[in-house]
Scaffold this active site. Structure first.
Site, mmCIF file in Angstrom:
data_model
loop_
_atom_site.group_PDB
_atom_site.id
_atom_site.type_symbol
_atom_site.label_atom_id
_atom_site.label_comp_id
_atom_site.label_asym_id
_atom_site.label_seq_id
_atom_site.Cartn_x
_atom_site.Cartn_y
_atom_site.Cartn_z
ATOM 1 C CD GLU A 7 -1.138 -2.257 1.775
ATOM 2 O OE1 GLU A 7 -1.961 -2.988 2.439
ATOM 3 O OE2 GLU A 7 -0.074 -2.507 2.264
ATOM 4 C CG ASP A 80 -1.800 -2.842 5.647
ATOM 5 O OD1 ASP A 80 -0.405 -3.669 5.525
ATOM 6 O OD2 ASP A 80 -2.165 -2.355 6.036
ATOM 7 C CE1 TYR A 304 -2.359 -3.754 8.894
ATOM 8 C CE2 TYR A 304 -4.124 -4.914 9.650
ATOM 9 C CZ TYR A 304 -3.465 -4.558 9.178
ATOM 10 O OH TYR A 304 -4.152 -3.204 8.072
#
EC number: 5.6.2.1
Length: 776
Positions: A7, A80, A304
């Site tokens: 991203e 992600d 994360y």
């Protein structure tokens, strides 16, 4: 060439160094496609077909992706590891298929990792999987739901309630929570109550404090003593009593550490400990995850940050336990690892908790290498992670029961000490809306030991309304209700503020008038869709879709059939009916319980009522057009149709409670600002009034504060040296001390309404030279 798509450029930079020359890592810069903000982007009549567009901003990035994909042997989708990430990967794959005429899904390889470390990246690339259609469908279902609500309800809102900007599926429910809490606060009437403290002395002349608990075998409840007279009568009776230690109970209490952070608990704790907004916390966490420069290299420092999971990998636990043993000693290390159970329904989404990627990177080792706020958040995560695998805290608790000679009066004294600090060595969790616990110790006491009563103190209290939500407590409440998900909390809170539906005052959410109007309308005409259970139920359905247990378009159809019918029904309602309902619902807020506040302040004979103009809601006189008085109820509305003197002053006669004689205490707003008033004006006799000092927020004024303001000037004690009275008061130059006919200003750092005698004497001493000069 193998193409890897992520991203963000920061993530690309960090990953690029872990892969060989055969890989090229590029960024999509977030979503490359989305539903355009116009009618027809989701078509319920065509089985919920979704019309995606590539935005102008994303166009140049898409061109680069498509160009590089043409040269690639394979495309690795490394976004992600959650629904949004899966959806971004799916959109990228769909665009490449369409532009490059790719027919085989084998060309695309989905790689997912929970941390950006060399080991995790290499493992993910060596073990790719296919795109998870269930996760993509869950994200599409959420996006479709949000679109259908926003683009059908918002236009209706504009027509029926001019000036209101929009409504959203989840944001409206969060707004309802804030508004309902404010309603509770406004309707709250404070009640007086008392308790009795006894300052006792043991046989070694050591002092401690006990609290009276029983009188004549009757337990003292919160409202057993409700006024000063009863408290003083009881105090007098206690003066003749001799107390002894009747019983001593000792026990140990263990406190376990909290689990490692998930998204919501990180947001809450960062708000409490660091004062960070949810948005700021997530922005910093994103950077720490994607990679930060710590000198010679860029590394991802945490795992994360969007996760509901509280589990830790076996490798991480082993490293944490090794560090605890080395840095703190084996007494702080439990015999076996602590295992925390995740509540996440879908195993595909059950990521690890938020933890450092390398526990040996201690906060101290990074302090000089990280920006200040990055360091603070990393330190918080590191300490919580270490603490979650440490030994329990052990508390020694002591309860001393005291009794008078005939046991007519009973009292209790509590004490606690930390016998073993356990995980407190590293970390203590904050608690929202509670005072910090004191580590209160009792002196050594023996059963039947006689005691001396040194002082009997009657303590006056007033019940307080529930506190307004902070970011931390609102996130906690949303989580408890099952509304929203970790990745959505920060954006929900931001949207409510951006649309001027709520504001933050002293880090607490207050609804604006616009927000209250929207909430009243939605609760009145779309009640089902702002119910907490219904919204939580939709979140559960999205989880079921993600787990492959529910077909996504069936879920959309089930929602849309009822919602669309509701929209059509409200469209038929006349605006006059809606205004009538809204005014009735807001009546208490706008006018309190005082009917006189509905009287037009201009003509004196008309009555104010709610009206809607092209710029929003306002109050207008019933004698229009003879009387043209209008008053905006929307603060900060510069485009309203109001006359010049119509500042927003809703709820000008708020009742705070009553004094000891049952006379109501009002909070009012006059031409010179807010003030408190004792009772109503009768004839020409003006009731007692006191201005609210500029240093105090009128929305925070309690009954207790109002009574103190009305009692000014107030005697707070006698000077121990001179024997002269010390008074406090409030004048045109602010709060002051009056002593021996002289006036001393009280600095802003002091809470002058609760100024102690010691502080007053210190201020007198500090100003002694000035006072003597005046006297001379």
């Amino acid at each position: 060439m193998k193409l890897v798509i992520v991203e963000s450029p920061a993530k690309a930079k960090t990953i690029n160094k872990y892969l060989g020359d055969e890989f090229k890592v590029i960024a999509s810069f977030g979503h490359i496609r989305d539903l355009p903000s116009k009618k027809g982007s989701v078509l319920p009549d065509e089985n919920f077909a979704m019309k995606y567009d590539i935005s102008d901003k994303a166009g140049k990035y898409v061109d680069a992706i498509v160009k590089d994909a043409k040269k690639a042997d394979a495309v690795y989708l490394a976004t992600d590891p959650d629904r949004e990430g899966e959806a971004i990967s799916w959109h990228v794959a769909e665009v490449i298929k369409e532009k490059n005429k790719v027919k085989s899904d084998d060309f695309f390889k989905r790689v997912a990792f929970n941390e950006i470390t060399k080991k995790a990246i290499i493992h993910a690339v060596e073990n790719p999987r296919k795109l998870d259609a269930n996760l993509v469908n869950a994200q599409q279902a959420r996006r479709a739901l949000d679109y259908l609500v926003g683009f059908t309800l918002s236009p209706l809102l504009w027509r029926k309630l001019p000036g209101c900007k929009s409504a959203g599926r989840v944001q409206s429910v969060a707004l309802r929570l804030i508004c309902e809490r404010e309603d509770e606060i406004e309707r709250f009437k404070s009640e007086e109550y008392w308790d009795i403290s006894l300052k006792m002395q043991n046989s070694n002349n050591e002092l401690f404090t006990a609290k009276l608990t029983h009188v004549n075998d009757q337990k003292l409840e919160k409202f057993s003593i409700i006024n000063e007279k009863d408290a003083k009568d009881l105090t007098e009776k206690l003066k003749s009593q001799n107390f002894h230690v009747d019983k001593i109970e000792k026990k140990q209490q263990k406190r376990q550490p909290q689990p490692p952070f998930i998204t919501s608990s990180l947001q809450q704790e960062a708000a409490r400990k660091l004062g960070f907004s949810a948005k700021k916390t997530m922005q910093i966490a994103q950077k720490l995850y994607e990679g930060v420069d710590i000198g010679k290299e860029t590394i991802g420092l945490i795992t994360y940050m969007r996760t509901d999971g509280v589990t830790l990998s076996n490798d991480a636990i082993a490293d944490i336990r090794k560090l605890i043993d080395k840095n703190y000693g084996d007494k702080y290390l439990p015999n076996s690892p602590r295992i925390y159970k995740s509540k996440v329904k879908n195993a595909q989404e059950a990521h690890e908790a938020i933890r450092p990627t390398n526990i040996t990177y201690t906060p101290d080792s990074l302090k000089e290498k990280l920006e200040k706020d990055y360091y603070k958040l990393y330190e918080l995560i590191w300490k919580r992670t270490i603490a979650c695998q440490m030994e329990n805290v052990i508390m020694d608790l002591v309860v001393a029961s005291l009794a008078s000679e005939n046991k007519e009066y009973l009292a209790k004294a509590n004490g606690s000490t930390i016998a073993f600090d356990g995980f407190y060595k590293v970390y203590r969790e904050s608690v929202d809306d509670e005072a910090e616990e004191e580590n209160k110790m009792l002196p050594p006491l023996k059963e039947q030991e006689p005691l001396k009563t040194k002082e009997i103190i009657p303590n006056q209290h007033f019940t307080e309304p529930p506190p307004r939500y902070s970011e931390a407590s609102l996130v906690k409440k949303l989580e408890e209700l099952g509304i929203g998900r970790p990745s959505t909390y920060a954006s929900i809170l931001s949207v409510l503020q951006d649309r001027k539906y709520v504001s933050l005052e002293k880090k607490r959410f207050m609804p604006e008038e616009l927000g209250r109007l929207v909430t009243v309308f939605l609760v009145g005409f779309f009640k089902k869709y702002v119910e907490y259970d219904f919204t939580a139920g939709l979140e559960n359905e999205l989880d079921e879709i993600a787990a492959g247990k529910l077909e996504w378009k069936a879920a959309l159809n089930n929602f849309w059939s009822g919602f669309n019918h509701n929209i059509e029904s409200v469209n038929e309602q006349k605006i006059t009916e809606i205004i009538s309902y809204v005014q009735k619902a807001l009546d208490y807020h706008l006018f309190s319980e005082n009917k006189e506040s509905k009287a037009c302040p201009s003509c004196k004979t008309g009555e104010l009522s709610l009206k809607l103009g092209k710029f929003g809601a306002f109050l207008a006189c019933s004698n229009y057009p003879e009387c043209t008085f209008r008053k905006s109820i929307v603060s900060g509305n510069d485009n309203n149709e109001n006359d010049g003197d119509l500042a927003a002053t809703p709820n000008e006669n708020k009742v705070l409670g009553t004094d000891k004689d049952g006379i109501e205490i009002y909070l009012k707003k006059g031409p010179y600002g807010p003030y408190v008033q004792l009772g109503e004006q009768e004839g020409k006799v003006k009731p007692k009034r006191s201005p609210v000092p500029a240093s105090l927020n009128q929305n925070d004024i309690t009954l207790e504060m109002a009574l103190k303001l009305l009692s000014l000037p107030l005697k707070i004690g006698i000077h121990k040296d001179s024997g002269e009275e010390i008074m406090i008061g409030y004048g045109k130059f602010g709060p002051y001390i009056k002593y021996m006919g002289k006036f001393i200003s009280i600095p802003k750092k002091y809470d002058f309404l609760n100024l102690s005698l010691d502080d007053a004497m210190k201020l007198i001493e500090d100003n002694k030279a000035k006072l003597e000069k005046k006297q001379a």
